[in-house]
Design a protein around this motif. Structure first.
Motif, PDB file in Angstrom:
ATOM      1  N   GLY A  45       0.808  -1.211   0.000  1.00  0.00           N
ATOM      2  CA  GLY A  45       0.000   0.000   0.000  1.00  0.00           C
ATOM      3  C   GLY A  45       0.844   1.265   0.000  1.00  0.00           C
ATOM      4  O   GLY A  45       0.490   2.268  -0.628  1.00  0.00           O
ATOM      5  N   TYR A  46       1.965   1.207   0.708  1.00  0.00           N
ATOM      6  CA  TYR A  46       2.840   2.388   0.755  1.00  0.00           C
ATOM      7  C   TYR A  46       3.321   2.724  -0.658  1.00  0.00           C
ATOM      8  O   TYR A  46       3.255   3.883  -1.111  1.00  0.00           O
ATOM      9  CB  TYR A  46       4.025   2.096   1.691  1.00  0.00           C
ATOM     10  CG  TYR A  46       4.878   3.318   1.956  1.00  0.00           C
ATOM     11  CD1 TYR A  46       4.738   4.038   3.138  1.00  0.00           C
ATOM     12  CD2 TYR A  46       5.805   3.763   1.019  1.00  0.00           C
ATOM     13  CE1 TYR A  46       5.507   5.164   3.374  1.00  0.00           C
ATOM     14  CE2 TYR A  46       6.565   4.884   1.245  1.00  0.00           C
ATOM     15  CZ  TYR A  46       6.420   5.581   2.413  1.00  0.00           C
ATOM     16  OH  TYR A  46       7.165   6.699   2.633  1.00  0.00           O
ATOM     17  N   ASP A 101      -8.363   5.741  -0.696  1.00  0.00           N
ATOM     18  CA  ASP A 101      -7.571   4.651  -0.128  1.00  0.00           C
ATOM     19  C   ASP A 101      -8.527   3.778   0.694  1.00  0.00           C
ATOM     20  O   ASP A 101      -9.019   4.208   1.742  1.00  0.00           O
ATOM     21  CB  ASP A 101      -6.461   5.268   0.740  1.00  0.00           C
ATOM     22  CG  ASP A 101      -5.612   4.231   1.467  1.00  0.00           C
ATOM     23  OD1 ASP A 101      -6.105   3.110   1.697  1.00  0.00           O
ATOM     24  OD2 ASP A 101      -4.474   4.552   1.833  1.00  0.00           O
ATOM     25  N   HIS A 160      -8.628   0.218   4.837  1.00  0.00           N
ATOM     26  CA  HIS A 160      -9.339  -0.254   6.029  1.00  0.00           C
ATOM     27  C   HIS A 160     -10.834  -0.440   5.793  1.00  0.00           C
ATOM     28  O   HIS A 160     -11.590  -0.608   6.746  1.00  0.00           O
ATOM     29  CB  HIS A 160      -9.098   0.704   7.199  1.00  0.00           C
ATOM     30  CG  HIS A 160      -7.659   0.736   7.608  1.00  0.00           C
ATOM     31  ND1 HIS A 160      -7.080  -0.233   8.392  1.00  0.00           N
ATOM     32  CD2 HIS A 160      -6.665   1.597   7.281  1.00  0.00           C
ATOM     33  CE1 HIS A 160      -5.796   0.037   8.555  1.00  0.00           C
ATOM     34  NE2 HIS A 160      -5.518   1.150   7.890  1.00  0.00           N
ATOM     35  N   SER A 199      -3.006  -6.524   2.587  1.00  0.00           N
ATOM     36  CA  SER A 199      -2.312  -6.819   3.839  1.00  0.00           C
ATOM     37  C   SER A 199      -3.250  -6.796   5.039  1.00  0.00           C
ATOM     38  O   SER A 199      -2.848  -7.178   6.138  1.00  0.00           O
ATOM     39  CB  SER A 199      -1.206  -5.783   4.045  1.00  0.00           C
ATOM     40  OG  SER A 199      -1.722  -4.484   3.808  1.00  0.00           O
ATOM     41  N   LYS A 200      -4.491  -6.363   4.821  1.00  0.00           N
ATOM     42  CA  LYS A 200      -5.394  -6.227   5.972  1.00  0.00           C
ATOM     43  C   LYS A 200      -6.500  -7.282   5.857  1.00  0.00           C
ATOM     44  O   LYS A 200      -6.295  -8.414   6.243  1.00  0.00           O
ATOM     45  CB  LYS A 200      -5.863  -4.790   6.052  1.00  0.00           C
ATOM     46  CG  LYS A 200      -4.629  -3.892   6.247  1.00  0.00           C
ATOM     47  CD  LYS A 200      -4.878  -2.441   6.271  1.00  0.00           C
ATOM     48  CE  LYS A 200      -3.618  -1.689   6.623  1.00  0.00           C
ATOM     49  NZ  LYS A 200      -2.556  -1.708   5.588  1.00  0.00           N
TER      50      LYS A 200
HETATM   51  N1  PMP Z   1      -3.016   3.196   3.527  1.00  0.00           N
HETATM   52  C1  PMP Z   1      -3.508   3.084   4.764  1.00  0.00           C
HETATM   53  C2  PMP Z   1      -4.744   3.859   5.112  1.00  0.00           C
HETATM   54  C3  PMP Z   1      -2.884   2.263   5.702  1.00  0.00           C
HETATM   55  O1  PMP Z   1      -3.352   2.172   6.936  1.00  0.00           O
HETATM   56  C4  PMP Z   1      -1.721   1.555   5.327  1.00  0.00           C
HETATM   57  C5  PMP Z   1      -0.960   0.618   6.271  1.00  0.00           C
HETATM   58  N2  PMP Z   1      -1.263   0.577   7.537  1.00  0.00           N
HETATM   59  C6  PMP Z   1      -1.224   1.715   4.024  1.00  0.00           C
HETATM   60  C7  PMP Z   1      -1.894   2.534   3.155  1.00  0.00           C
HETATM   61  C8  PMP Z   1       0.023   0.998   3.594  1.00  0.00           C
HETATM   62  O2  PMP Z   1      -0.296  -0.313   3.247  1.00  0.00           O
HETATM   63  P1  PMP Z   1       0.818  -1.466   3.336  1.00  0.00           P
HETATM   64  O3  PMP Z   1       0.875  -1.918   4.752  1.00  0.00           O
HETATM   65  O4  PMP Z   1       0.287  -2.517   2.398  1.00  0.00           O
HETATM   66  O5  PMP Z   1       2.098  -0.874   2.857  1.00  0.00           O
END
Ligand code: PMP
Length: 396
Positions: free
Chosen positions: A107-108, A204, A207, A237-238
């Motif tokens: 996600g990052y 995004d 969640h 990942s969630k």
């Molecule tokens: N967007 C949000 C709203 C997140 O909470 C997170 C990770 N906690 C990410 C992006 C990043 O996702 P990833 O853990 O897959 O890098």
């Protein structure tokens, strides 16, 4: 080393130093974690649907490992683009009722890559002040102007859109569900504003994916806004219990990202076994609706129990339940006391959340039972009383 030790000492003194803890999984018990010798109820994982240990996902990954090997060997632009990638992206686009989808490593990288690909110097990004750090970093790396609007404040967003209405490219970006508060963005109003001002809209769904919508599509689709959202980003990942991320939208968008998103272009493709695991998780997310129902019922119960006990837990209808402790030290002591009582729940401190709002961020899973949550509330309440958090919180 260049004064780093001194700065670390300062962080430690104000209870802001982060230390990595080791947490092992408990076979066949996705709602628990092991720290040292102790098994703890895990109220700090984003494995919302309890899929991280699902045997069908593990089996799909194992089979792929045996056939396709450990690593992809190159970026997707070179020789890392396996057939399973293309199949997964077709399935994602169908699921989201969009033209096309593109998988990212996480996600990052998706947030940083997409924002960096869409805007640059001279453009402007309108971003909620509580958006995730990866969005903020994406804006900084893009060199576009960062127009930060107050959390969920639509009048402020409108004023900023108005101020920047003559810019070449305008991008509004928001979390659908805010990761540290568990509240929702006002997507209906944001979609109306994006149309009025001719901006692009990126949401995004990290969640909200897997949790809202009949097949877990997320909040935008549940609200019927999928065609107003130009860039839908989600993570594996969630709720998916695996790793990775995706972006959905028009075929022009994905074609553009294939050419411009640097984290996609200059990084090795995900291992094929992950793609196999994600594909199996996508089937389960869509078909096992009972997981969403159980999660949301348990979350409502947990939140209302803490609220009745007198805690400040904010509002919302999602598995993220923040218990506001106030100062950093109290949040840390709360988290340690919870661990002593058999509960893993992290203290979240600035700069992740604003000063003075350090908190315990509880996050629930479909794997938790009502009995486990009821027992947890009793223990949380007694710690709250000992630490004086119950006395100082807003009980209105
Ligand atoms: N967007 C949000 C709203 C997140 O909470 C997170 C990770 N906690 C990410 C992006 C990043 O996702 P990833 O853990 O897959 O890098």
């Amino acid at each position: 080393m260049n004064g780093l030790e001194k700065e670390l000492e300062v962080l430690d003194r104000v209870s802001l130093e982060r230390r990595l803890r080791v947490s092992a999984s408990v076979p066949e018990s996705p709602g628990y974690t092991v720290r040292g010798e102790r098994v703890l109820l895990n109220l700090s994982s984003n494995d919302y649907l309890g899929l991280a240990q699902h045997p069908a996902i593990v089996e799909a990954m194992r089979n792929s490992l045996l056939i396709e090997g450990a690593g992809a060997g190159a970026s997707r632009h070179v020789t890392g683009n396996r057939p399973s990638y293309v199949q997964l992206e077709q399935a994602l686009a169908e699921w989201q009722n969009r033209d096309a989808a593109l998988v990212f490593a996480n996600g990052y990288m998706a947030n940083a890559g997409v924002i960096g690909a869409l805007v640059s110097r001279g453009d402007v990004v309108f971003s909620d002040q509580f958006n995730h750090a990866s969005i903020v970093d994406g804006i900084v790396m893009s060199r576009a102007e960062h127009a930060r609007y107050r959390h969920n404040d639509m009048e402020h967003l409108r004023a900023l859109l108005n101020k920047h209405r003559h810019r070449r490219r305008k991008l509004i970006v928001t979390d659908a569900v805010f990761s540290m508060d568990g509240d929702q963005a006002n997507l209906i109003e944001i979609a109306a504003l994006k149309k009025e001002y001719g901006a692009m809209l990126m949401v995004d769904e990290a969640h909200s994916g897997g949790i809202y919508g009949l097949r877990g599509e997320g909040l935008s689709l549940e609200l019927g806004l999928e065609n107003d959202v130009d860039i839908h980003m989600g993570t594996f990942s969630k709720s998916f219990g695996v790793y990775g991320a995706y972006v959905c939208g028009s075929s022009t968008l994905t074609r553009w990202l294939v050419n411009k998103a640097r984290p996609l272009m200059y990084s090795t493709a995900l291992p094929p076994s992950l793609i196999a695991g994600i594909s199996k998780a996508l089937d389960l997310v869509q078909s096992e609706h009972w997981r969403r129902e159980q999660l949301l019922t348990a979350s409502a119960f947990f939140r209302s129990s803490l609220c009745q006990a007198g805690f400040n837990v904010g509002e919302g209808n999602c598995p993220i339940v923040p218990l506001i402790a106030g100062d950093n030290d109290t949040a840390l002591r709360f988290s340690h006391a919870l661990e002593t009582e058999g509960i893993a729940a992290a203290a979240i401190r600035p700069p992740t959340v604003p000063d003075g709002t350090a908190r315990i961020r509880f996050s629930l899973s479909a794997a938790h039972t009502f009995k486990e949550l009821t027992d947890a509330v009793t223990r949380i309440r007694s710690i709250g009383l000992q630490l004086g958090v119950l006395d100082s919180c807003d009980q209105s």
